[in-house]
Structures are given as C-alpha cells and as structure tokens.
Scaffold this motif. Structure first.
Motif, PDB file in Angstrom:
ATOM      1  N   LEU A   8       0.859  -1.202   0.000  1.00 60.93           N
ATOM      2  CA  LEU A   8       0.000   0.000   0.000  1.00 60.93           C
ATOM      3  C   LEU A   8       0.887   1.241   0.000  1.00 60.93           C
ATOM      4  N   GLY A   9       1.939   1.178  -0.831  1.00 64.76           N
ATOM      5  CA  GLY A   9       2.861   2.310  -0.923  1.00 64.76           C
ATOM      6  C   GLY A   9       2.429   3.272  -2.007  1.00 64.76           C
ATOM      7  N   ARG A  10       3.420   3.801  -2.700  1.00 65.29           N
ATOM      8  CA  ARG A  10       3.201   4.823  -3.723  1.00 65.29           C
ATOM      9  C   ARG A  10       2.119   4.411  -4.727  1.00 65.29           C
ATOM     10  N   LEU A  11       2.257   3.228  -5.325  1.00 64.62           N
ATOM     11  CA  LEU A  11       1.284   2.787  -6.325  1.00 64.62           C
ATOM     12  C   LEU A  11       0.161   1.952  -5.705  1.00 64.62           C
ATOM     13  N   SER A  33       0.350  -5.644   4.562  1.00 63.26           N
ATOM     14  CA  SER A  33       1.539  -4.790   4.563  1.00 63.26           C
ATOM     15  C   SER A  33       2.258  -5.010   5.887  1.00 63.26           C
ATOM     16  N   PRO A  34       3.592  -4.952   5.866  1.00 64.68           N
ATOM     17  CA  PRO A  34       4.309  -5.045   7.145  1.00 64.68           C
ATOM     18  C   PRO A  34       4.236  -3.735   7.925  1.00 64.68           C
ATOM     19  N   GLU A  38      -0.021   1.603   7.385  1.00 61.75           N
ATOM     20  CA  GLU A  38      -0.661   1.396   6.075  1.00 61.75           C
ATOM     21  C   GLU A  38      -1.927   0.552   6.234  1.00 61.75           C
ATOM     22  N   THR A  73       9.670  -5.110  -6.136  1.00 59.55           N
ATOM     23  CA  THR A  73       9.872  -6.038  -7.252  1.00 59.55           C
ATOM     24  C   THR A  73      10.599  -7.312  -6.828  1.00 59.55           C
ATOM     25  N   HIS A  76       8.292 -10.144  -5.938  1.00 64.86           N
ATOM     26  CA  HIS A  76       7.188 -10.556  -6.813  1.00 64.86           C
ATOM     27  C   HIS A  76       7.139 -12.063  -7.079  1.00 64.86           C
ATOM     28  N   GLU A  93       2.432  -6.305 -10.098  1.00 69.15           N
ATOM     29  CA  GLU A  93       3.008  -5.154 -10.787  1.00 69.15           C
ATOM     30  C   GLU A  93       4.236  -5.564 -11.614  1.00 69.15           C
ATOM     31  N   LYS A  94       4.591  -4.716 -12.563  1.00 63.53           N
ATOM     32  CA  LYS A  94       5.783  -4.945 -13.378  1.00 63.53           C
ATOM     33  C   LYS A  94       7.019  -4.535 -12.608  1.00 63.53           C
ATOM     34  N   HIS A 179       8.674  -0.847 -19.330  1.00 64.85           N
ATOM     35  CA  HIS A 179       7.417  -0.501 -20.015  1.00 64.85           C
ATOM     36  C   HIS A 179       7.655  -0.327 -21.521  1.00 64.85           C
ATOM     37  N   PHE A 281       3.483   9.738 -13.720  1.00 62.41           N
ATOM     38  CA  PHE A 281       2.837   8.643 -14.467  1.00 62.41           C
ATOM     39  C   PHE A 281       1.416   8.387 -13.991  1.00 62.41           C
TER      40      PHE A 281
HETATM   41  P1  NAI Z   1       6.643   1.405  -2.429  1.00 65.78           P
HETATM   42  O1  NAI Z   1       7.964   1.148  -1.790  1.00 65.78           O
HETATM   43  O2  NAI Z   1       6.062   2.771  -2.345  1.00 65.78           O
HETATM   44  O3  NAI Z   1       5.555   0.387  -1.845  1.00 65.78           O
HETATM   45  C1  NAI Z   1       5.842  -0.957  -1.545  1.00 65.78           C
HETATM   46  C2  NAI Z   1       4.774  -1.481  -0.612  1.00 65.78           C
HETATM   47  O4  NAI Z   1       4.998  -2.878  -0.359  1.00 65.78           O
HETATM   48  C3  NAI Z   1       4.746  -0.793   0.756  1.00 65.78           C
HETATM   49  O5  NAI Z   1       3.403  -0.602   1.126  1.00 65.78           O
HETATM   50  C4  NAI Z   1       5.376  -1.827   1.682  1.00 65.78           C
HETATM   51  O6  NAI Z   1       4.915  -1.687   3.002  1.00 65.78           O
HETATM   52  C5  NAI Z   1       4.867  -3.104   1.051  1.00 65.78           C
HETATM   53  N1  NAI Z   1       5.618  -4.301   1.399  1.00 65.78           N
HETATM   54  C6  NAI Z   1       6.961  -4.431   1.591  1.00 65.78           C
HETATM   55  N2  NAI Z   1       7.240  -5.719   1.892  1.00 65.78           N
HETATM   56  C7  NAI Z   1       6.075  -6.415   1.855  1.00 65.78           C
HETATM   57  C8  NAI Z   1       5.711  -7.772   2.090  1.00 65.78           C
HETATM   58  N3  NAI Z   1       6.639  -8.700   2.384  1.00 65.78           N
HETATM   59  N4  NAI Z   1       4.414  -8.128   1.970  1.00 65.78           N
HETATM   60  C9  NAI Z   1       3.473  -7.217   1.668  1.00 65.78           C
HETATM   61  N5  NAI Z   1       3.752  -5.904   1.460  1.00 65.78           N
HETATM   62  C10 NAI Z   1       5.036  -5.520   1.542  1.00 65.78           C
HETATM   63  O7  NAI Z   1       6.819   0.959  -3.962  1.00 65.78           O
HETATM   64  P2  NAI Z   1       5.915   1.346  -5.241  1.00 65.78           P
HETATM   65  O8  NAI Z   1       6.497   2.507  -5.940  1.00 65.78           O
HETATM   66  O9  NAI Z   1       4.488   1.391  -4.854  1.00 65.78           O
HETATM   67  O10 NAI Z   1       6.230   0.084  -6.190  1.00 65.78           O
HETATM   68  C11 NAI Z   1       5.671  -1.190  -5.931  1.00 65.78           C
HETATM   69  C12 NAI Z   1       5.702  -2.003  -7.216  1.00 65.78           C
HETATM   70  O11 NAI Z   1       4.937  -1.321  -8.207  1.00 65.78           O
HETATM   71  C13 NAI Z   1       7.100  -2.190  -7.816  1.00 65.78           C
HETATM   72  O12 NAI Z   1       7.193  -3.502  -8.321  1.00 65.78           O
HETATM   73  C14 NAI Z   1       7.152  -1.200  -8.976  1.00 65.78           C
HETATM   74  O13 NAI Z   1       7.966  -1.637 -10.063  1.00 65.78           O
HETATM   75  C15 NAI Z   1       5.697  -1.134  -9.394  1.00 65.78           C
HETATM   76  N6  NAI Z   1       5.334   0.149 -10.004  1.00 65.78           N
HETATM   77  C16 NAI Z   1       4.723   0.148 -11.218  1.00 65.78           C
HETATM   78  C17 NAI Z   1       4.392   1.329 -11.844  1.00 65.78           C
HETATM   79  C18 NAI Z   1       3.712   1.311 -13.160  1.00 65.78           C
HETATM   80  O14 NAI Z   1       3.807   2.277 -13.902  1.00 65.78           O
HETATM   81  N7  NAI Z   1       3.002   0.252 -13.496  1.00 65.78           N
HETATM   82  C19 NAI Z   1       4.691   2.623 -11.233  1.00 65.78           C
HETATM   83  C20 NAI Z   1       5.273   2.514  -9.906  1.00 65.78           C
HETATM   84  C21 NAI Z   1       5.600   1.318  -9.337  1.00 65.78           C
END
Ligand code: NAI
Length: 335
Positions: A8-11, A33-34, A38, A73, A76, A93-94, A179, A281
């Motif tokens: 539940l981070g940025r995306l 989420s850990p 969140e 990533t 994943h 996610e990618k 992408h 984006f």
């Molecule tokens: P982020 O670091 O903001 O969020 C990551 C989230 O995962 C956080 O909520 C964190 O608490 C959670 N997390 C960490 N370890 C975990 C676990 N073991 N189990 C469950 N949750 C866990 O990262 P962001 O930017 O949201 O990116 C996440 C993914 O989305 C990446 O794979 C990135 O490549 C992808 N992404 C894709 C985009 C697109 O255009 N399609 C744009 C931005 C990110």
C-alpha cells in the motif's frame, strides 16, 4: 470478486482506490503490509476488515479470491508463486521479476494452475492512445514496423525516493524502460531479442553510483529479423513526466504522446506562451490503471483472457536484464 491487495505504498494506494471505488465487480476485502500505519489507513479509508502483516496468512485467507501485488519487485516471484499455490488469481506489478530464472519459476507454477489468472501490470497496453496506435499498426497503416523509439522520462524527484528504491527496483532500465521494452515487443510483433547495448550518465543523483545505476540512460536492442528499438529513460526532467513512443514502418510512422502538455490549455502571459506539464505517471496513465484492473477482474470472473502473458513479461525481463548488464559492462550483451 473478493480482492486482497498486498503493498500500500506509492502505487498500491492508487490501485486500492481504484479497486474500492471504480472497478466493476471488485470488492476490496483484504490488505497486507508489514507497515501497521498502512493497514490502519486501509481500514479507515476503504473499510477493509481483513488486515494482515503476514503475507502467508494473507494468501491463505479463504475469503479472498484474487490478490493484487504492489510490493517491491524483488518479492514478486515468490509472492506470485505462493498466491497461485494457494488457489488465488494474481495481478502483479511490473516487472514480474528481476531475473529470467525467477520469471521462469513463476511460469512453471502457473502452468500447473492454468485455471487461475496470472497477469503482470504492463499498464500502457491499456492506455487508450497506445491501444489505438496498436490498432493502426495491426491494420497495416505504417506498413511493416521495424523501429520503435520509446522513452519514459520522469520529473526530477529531489526527495531521492528512487535512489533508496534502486536497491529493490533493479535500476533505471528494469524499473522504467521495462514498459517501453514491452511496448516495443508488442508493436513489433514479439520478435526475439538478440543483442543489447546501453550507456548512461548520472546528471544529478550521485547516490545512484553505489547501486551501479544512472539517472539518464540510453539503450539499443536488436531483434531477429532486423527490427530495432531505441530506449531513453530519465529521472531528471525539469518540467514534468514525458512518455512518448514512435513506431516507424515501411509505409509510415506514428507517434504516441508528444511532449508533456497536461491538457489543451495554453497560458499566455508576461513569461511567454506555455502549457502546464503532466506531473507524473499517475496523471498520464490514470485511465489505463483503471482499465488494466477492470480487465483483470473481468478475466477472473470468466470474461476475456488478459491480452498479455507471463511469457511476455519474462521476455521483458530478459531484455531489461541484458540492457542492465550492458550498462555495467560497457559492452554489447547477448540477450
Ligand atoms: P513502495 O515502496 O512505495 O511500496 C511498496 C509497498 O509494499 C509498501 O506498502 C510496503 O509496506 C509493502 N511491502 C513491503 N514488503 C512487503 C511484504 N513482504 N508483503 C506485503 N507488502 C510488503 O513501492 P511502489 O512505488 O508502490 O512500487 C511497488 C511495485 O509497483 C514495484 O514492483 C514497482 O515496479 C511497481 N510500479 C509500477 C508502476 C507502473 O507504472 N506500473 C509505477 C510505480 C511502481
């Protein structure tokens, strides 16, 4: 479709908003989420009651039919495998993973769970402009496409988020250009990539050096049969987010997304004549983010299968990894 979201981070937060409010047939019932804050926000903002700090407990919740993974990533591959083995449909996610071996592990497990949907979020395929461009290419309007030039350029983020993120994202090409790589394969008819060369520079963010990464990068990829692709990615644009793709063929060319104009407003004042710029984006692809989850939920409910396969995602990783190796070695690398 009862859906759980992990990350539940940025995306992840944006995906959660879409699943809670905008996707037909989706009921967002679980979150993982850990980070306790969140989970509390997920409960307060979306009314989610099934909250998990443990991913293992989350994927085994019998009240969840499908999971959406928006986690770092590097996690994943193992998380997709755990979810499929627990009988869930999976959107991840990618990129699918940072190594081809991890992608292939996922593919092998998915083959044993062929009745489950497994989809990777290459969101641009769901953008109306890219979809229209693909229809033109398929309709033969540019003749035989042989060259794709594609870029993903982000507004400079002074917070340094992506410097910390470099540890788990795989670097500029695996994170951003993946992408463009997927789009190039799609537009060129999925030829096999054979060789890649990349170079790059650090224009602003010196902290990337410790991750062998750059904030501006260029790559050339050769495909079997003669097609070529050129990719550019930047983390340091001064004006806004600027994604664009050019497809050049034997009878014409087309361009998706020229410049970074936010809308059709042109502001004229003492500083000149100008557009506001697309910020990021999320703004550029907001409609596509909704459409991809709508396609996932529809496929889970027995509707049309999703238009991209795990094998496509594996090839994107294969090319992205070769580009990244070339950036580091300074030499062309076999894909
Ligand atoms: P982020 O670091 O903001 O969020 C990551 C989230 O995962 C956080 O909520 C964190 O608490 C959670 N997390 C960490 N370890 C975990 C676990 N073991 N189990 C469950 N949750 C866990 O990262 P962001 O930017 O949201 O990116 C996440 C993914 O989305 C990446 O794979 C990135 O490549 C992808 N992404 C894709 C985009 C697109 O255009 N399609 C744009 C931005 C990110």
């Amino acid at each position: 479709m009862r859906i759980g979201i992990a990350g539940l981070g940025r995306l992840g937060r944006r995906h959660a908003e879409n699943l809670a409010w905008r996707i037909r047939g989706a009921h967002l019932v679980g979150a993982c989420s850990p980070v306790e804050a969140e989970l509390q926000a997920a409960q307060a903002d979306f009314g989610i009651e099934r909250l998990y700090a443990s991913f293992d407990a989350f994927v085994h919740d019998p009240e969840i039919d499908a999971v959406v993974l928006v986690t770092p990533t590097a996690l994943h591959a193992d998380q997709v495998i755990a979810a499929l083995e627990a009988g869930k449909h999976v959107f991840v996610e990618k990129p699918l993973a940072l190594s081809v071996a991890d992608c292939e592990r996922v593919q092998a497990v998915a083959q044993h769970h062929a009745d489950r949907v497994a989809m990777v979020g290459f969101v641009r395929r769901f953008d109306p402009s890219y979809a229209n461009a693909m229809a033109e290419v398929k309709g033969g309007r540019v003749g035989k496409p042989f060259l794709v030039r594609s870029q993903t350029c982000d507004l400079n983020d002074e917070s340094g988020f992506f410097v910390r993120f470099a540890e788990s994202s795989g670097g500029l090409f695996m994170d951003c250009s993946v992408h463009d790589i997927d789009l190039a394969r799609w537009m060129l008819g999925s030829p096999r990539a054979i060789r890649a060369f990349a170079t790059g520079t650090i224009a602003l963010h010196e902290g990337l050096a410790q991750h062998a990464d750059v904030d501006n990068g260029l790559a050339i990829v050769e495909f079997e049969g003669g097609a070529r692709a050129v990719f550019y990615a930047s983390r340091t644009f001064a004006h806004g987010h600027e994604t664009q793709t050019e497809v050049i063929g034997t009878a014409g060319k087309l361009l998706v997304g020229h410049g970074a104009a936010r809308d059709r407003v042109v502001l004229s004042d003492a500083h000149g004549v100008r557009h506001r710029a697309v910020a990021d984006f999320f703004e550029r692809f907001s409609e596509a983010f909704e459409r991809e989850l709508q396609a996932f939920v529809a496929a889970c409910a027995g509707g049309p299968s999703v238009p991209l396969t795990l094998a496509d995602a594996t090839e994107a990783t294969r090319i992205g990894a070769a580009i990244t190796r070339s950036l580091r070695s300074g030499w062309p690398e076999a894909v």
